[in-house]
Design a protein around this motif. Structure first.
Motif, short mmCIF file in Angstrom:
data_model
loop_
_atom_site.label_atom_id
_atom_site.label_comp_id
_atom_site.label_asym_id
_atom_site.label_seq_id
_atom_site.Cartn_x
_atom_site.Cartn_y
_atom_site.Cartn_z
N ARG B 159 28.02 32.00 71.47
CA ARG B 159 27.93 33.42 71.08
C ARG B 159 27.07 34.19 72.07
O ARG B 159 27.42 35.29 72.50
CB ARG B 159 27.31 33.53 69.71
CG ARG B 159 28.21 33.09 68.59
CD ARG B 159 27.47 33.23 67.30
NE ARG B 159 28.30 32.97 66.15
CZ ARG B 159 27.93 33.26 64.91
NH1 ARG B 159 26.76 33.80 64.69
NH2 ARG B 159 28.73 33.01 63.91
N GLN B 163 28.33 37.32 74.32
CA GLN B 163 27.71 38.62 74.01
C GLN B 163 26.97 39.19 75.21
O GLN B 163 27.10 40.36 75.55
CB GLN B 163 26.75 38.42 72.84
CG GLN B 163 26.09 39.70 72.40
CD GLN B 163 25.15 39.46 71.25
OE1 GLN B 163 25.40 38.61 70.40
NE2 GLN B 163 24.06 40.17 71.21
N ASN B 222 19.27 40.02 72.22
CA ASN B 222 19.65 39.31 70.99
C ASN B 222 18.77 39.69 69.81
O ASN B 222 18.37 38.83 69.02
CB ASN B 222 19.61 37.81 71.20
CG ASN B 222 20.60 37.37 72.23
OD1 ASN B 222 21.68 37.93 72.33
ND2 ASN B 222 20.24 36.38 73.02
N VAL B 228 23.37 37.72 66.16
CA VAL B 228 24.25 36.66 65.67
C VAL B 228 24.00 35.35 66.42
O VAL B 228 24.40 34.30 65.96
CB VAL B 228 25.73 37.04 65.82
CG1 VAL B 228 26.09 38.12 64.86
CG2 VAL B 228 26.03 37.43 67.23
N GLY B 231 21.52 34.11 64.02
CA GLY B 231 22.22 34.16 62.74
C GLY B 231 21.80 33.11 61.73
O GLY B 231 22.57 32.21 61.40
N ARG B 318 23.08 43.06 59.93
CA ARG B 318 23.59 42.37 61.11
C ARG B 318 25.07 42.65 61.31
O ARG B 318 25.85 42.67 60.37
CB ARG B 318 23.35 40.88 60.95
CG ARG B 318 23.79 40.07 62.13
CD ARG B 318 23.49 38.61 61.91
NE ARG B 318 22.05 38.38 61.89
CZ ARG B 318 21.46 37.48 61.12
NH1 ARG B 318 22.17 36.74 60.31
NH2 ARG B 318 20.17 37.32 61.17
N ARG B 320 28.91 41.91 62.41
CA ARG B 320 29.76 40.72 62.42
C ARG B 320 30.15 40.47 63.87
O ARG B 320 30.23 41.39 64.67
CB ARG B 320 30.99 40.99 61.57
CG ARG B 320 31.57 39.76 60.94
CD ARG B 320 32.66 40.15 60.00
NE ARG B 320 33.73 40.83 60.74
CZ ARG B 320 34.60 41.64 60.19
NH1 ARG B 320 34.53 41.92 58.92
NH2 ARG B 320 35.54 42.20 60.90
N TYR B 321 30.45 39.19 64.21
CA TYR B 321 30.61 38.86 65.61
C TYR B 321 31.75 39.63 66.29
O TYR B 321 31.58 40.16 67.39
CB TYR B 321 30.83 37.35 65.77
CG TYR B 321 30.74 36.98 67.21
CD1 TYR B 321 29.51 37.05 67.87
CD2 TYR B 321 31.86 36.64 67.94
CE1 TYR B 321 29.41 36.77 69.19
CE2 TYR B 321 31.75 36.36 69.27
CZ TYR B 321 30.53 36.42 69.89
OH TYR B 321 30.43 36.14 71.21
N ASP B 322 32.91 39.70 65.63
CA ASP B 322 34.04 40.39 66.28
C ASP B 322 33.76 41.88 66.44
O ASP B 322 34.25 42.53 67.37
CB ASP B 322 35.34 40.17 65.49
CG ASP B 322 35.24 40.72 64.09
OD1 ASP B 322 34.17 40.54 63.49
OD2 ASP B 322 36.21 41.32 63.60
N ILE B 324 30.77 43.09 67.11
CA ILE B 324 29.91 43.20 68.30
C ILE B 324 30.76 43.25 69.55
O ILE B 324 30.56 44.07 70.44
CB ILE B 324 28.95 42.00 68.37
CG1 ILE B 324 27.93 42.07 67.25
CG2 ILE B 324 28.27 41.94 69.71
CD1 ILE B 324 26.90 40.99 67.33
#
Lengths: 221, 356
Positions: B159, B163, B222, B228, B231, B318, B320-322, B324
């Motif tokens: 991740r 990122q 981060n 994340v 996370g 926070r 969500r990853y997608d 970001i």
């Protein structure tokens, strides 16, 4: 020996060791890390040549971006080292042949340069402190070499677009978020508020009717 | 070229010139590192107090007056803890990884102008140097995740890699706008180009780029809401799940040093660094000191942005990853590209800061 020469030999030696490490390391991740180390060392050698722009860009592009992605892929792949070594003896002659060709090519370039007497320009020429390598490079790129530079940029853009197009495919059954659709949602599309006369139902109608009504409203959603 | 200032040259006159330079820069670097680490230590305390106050609680207040000695207690605790190296970890990389996270974070400070006329290394391509070193910082995280030989750590590292690479591009484009406005890659020149008080800071003409830069900076370090990588609700603590004691503390230090760095760079690129906001204003003579550029102004600006870091952490949930990834690639990069085009037009028609 001046301090610059000492530094040069020190970093060149480390560079050679790192380069050897790239091809001898058993673990692909270690090999990739040796390559990063080799890049950093060659950047330092460029710094000694007062080519600070090239040195920094080498670190920025290769160490900071290319090798990170490389490492990303190498780490994700489940590489079977035994399988990789299987064909070593079979491909070794071919590899040696290519290595020989590359050595001859490099040698011939050095030889031709030597004949032409460009020895002097190959050595670092000390510039005055105000001299900016970056500015000089920028001026050349955007005047004399504008067209080749733009062409290279367009080719790179083409490569990016091609890479995206090659990997872009719609797969069925994947839940994807459509932000625009989410934003455009209105309350009327999702829920319907139904008026029910609550007290009337409890007074007169038998219990069966209210229970029959419940699944209906749920289905309407 | 004069590498060593005169008073130091006199003190060290018994040494050859290059040793003098090495000693001088060694001392400067040491003082700089110690002050940054001290600042970082108090930042951890201030973070806990500020977030405590935002969440209507007190925060650490037991060690020393108002908890002022809390960072030292934390350091002591981490120092005496055992560093556990997982038996199946790659030992060398496991130990090297925290250093790879910290060293680029500290080295970047060399080109940050601290007060008028003082930068540790006043190099021409300073901005490129910053981009190069901040992008190298990702190795610490990736290697930590990989070397620990743990699935959670590895997921965190993956991740982090994706990122940081994504947001670096937006960051780089935002800085292209700064370069266009200042006409230089040297950080001192970028500050000089913003002379003339609060209203001539680049911030005004480059608002979209400033927003993109600062948010990318948060993503790059981060920090919440982009954390994340750590996370804790999904992957326990991400890339440093296997680290304990001082090895963990080094990652922690690197994260906070990066926060301070991003704040300092934001104030240099968009808010005139050590320039006073009242620079060039017609001030009465007893207030003339307000208009003078000094380290204090940089210090105030840096703490303002650090406060923003803490504020965002306490305020936003926070990502969500997608989401970001979407924000980085599909929102920030187009925004910066469009604004660079707008800037190009402004510069061509000599509007705003390009009028002169």
């Amino acid at each position: 020996m001046t301090i610059t020469e000492i530094l040069f030999y020190a970093f060149a030696a480390v560079l050679v060791v790192a380069a050897v490490g790239v091809i001898t390391a058993r673990n692909p991740v270690h090999a990739a890390l040796f390559l990063v180390f080799a890049f950093v060392n060659s950047a330092v050698i460029w710094l000694l040549l007062e080519a600070e722009f090239l040195a920094i860009v080498l670190v920025l592009v290769y160490v900071g971006a290319v090798m990170v992605l490389f490492l990303f892929v190498v780490m994700m792949l489940d590489i079977n080292i035994a399988q990789m070594r299987e064909g070593f003896t079979r491909y070794a002659p071919l590899g040696l042949l290519f290595a020989a060709i590359v050595i001859v090519e490099i040698g011939s370039v050095v030889w031709v340069k030597h004949l032409g007497g460009v020895q002097e320009s190959a050595a670092a020429i000390a510039q005055d402190p105000d001299y900016s390598n970056t500015r000089a490079l920028g001026e050349l790129l955007y005047t004399q070499y504008l067209y080749p530079f733009e062409l290279a940029a367009v080719i790179l853009l083409l490569a990016i677009v091609a890479a995206i197009v090659l990997t872009m495919r719609r797969r069925e059954g994947i839940k994807q978020q459509d932000i625009a659709a989410q934003v455009a949602v209105r309350a009327q599309d999702r829920i319907r508020i139904i008026k029910m006369d609550a007290d009337k139902a409890s007074e007169q109608t038998p219990a069966t009717e209210t229970t029959a009504g419940a699944p209906q409203t749920e289905a309407q959603r | 070229m004069n590498l060593v200032p005169e008073f130091a040259a006199e003190l060290l006159s018994f040494l050859p010139a290059w040793v003098q330079a090495v000693v001088w820069y060694g001392v400067v670097a040491l003082v700089l590192f110690i002050s940054i680490i001290l600042m970082m230590a108090f930042l951890t305390l201030i973070e806990r107090r500020v977030i405590g106050s935002i969440q209507a609680r007190i925060g650490p207040n037991r060690v020393g007056p108002n908890g002022i000695l809390q960072p030292f207690a934390d350091v002591l605790k981490l120092l005496v803890k055992e560093i556990v190296i997982p038996s199946s970890a790659n030992k060398i990389l496991f130990i090297v990884a925290p250093l790879l996270a910290l060293i680029p974070a500290l080295c970047t400070w060399a080109v940050v102008p601290l007060w008028p006329g003082f930068t540790v290394a006043d190099i021409n391509a300073g901005l490129l140097y910053i981009l190069a070193l901040t992008s190298a910082g990702v190795y610490g995280v990736i290697l930590a995740g990989w070397a620990a030989n743990s699935k959670y750590a590895f997921l965190g590292a993956m991740r982090a890699a994706a990122q940081m690479v994504a947001y670096e591009i937006a960051m780089g484009f935002a800085l292209v706008g700064v370069i266009m406005a200042a006409g230089s890659l040297n950080l001192g020149d970028i500050i000089e180009a913003q002379r003339g008080g609060f209203f001539s800071y680049f911030f005004w003409w480059l608002i979209p780029l400033f927003v993109v830069y600062f948010i990318s900076g948060i993503a790059e370090t981060n920090r919440a809401p982009f954390d994340v990588v750590e996370g804790e609700s999904e992957i326990v603590a991400g890339f440093h799940v296997e680290y304990s004691g001082m090895a963990f503390a080094v990652f922690f230090v690197a994260e906070y040093v990066n926060m301070i760095l991003i704040s300092a760079l934001t104030s240099v690129f968009f808010f005139g660094g050590w320039l006073s906001p009242f620079d060039g204003w017609p001030l009465p003579s007893w207030l003339a000191w307000l208009g003078a550029p000094s380290f204090i102004w940089l210090f105030i600006k840096v703490w303002f942005f650090l406060f923003c870091f803490l504020w965002f952490r306490a305020t936003f949930p926070r990502y969500r990853y997608d989401q970001i990834m979407r924000l980085g690639w599909k929102v920030f990069i187009p925004v910066t590209l469009v604004w660079i085009a707008v800037e190009m037009l402004l510069a061509h028609y000599k509007i705003g800061p390009w009028a002169g």
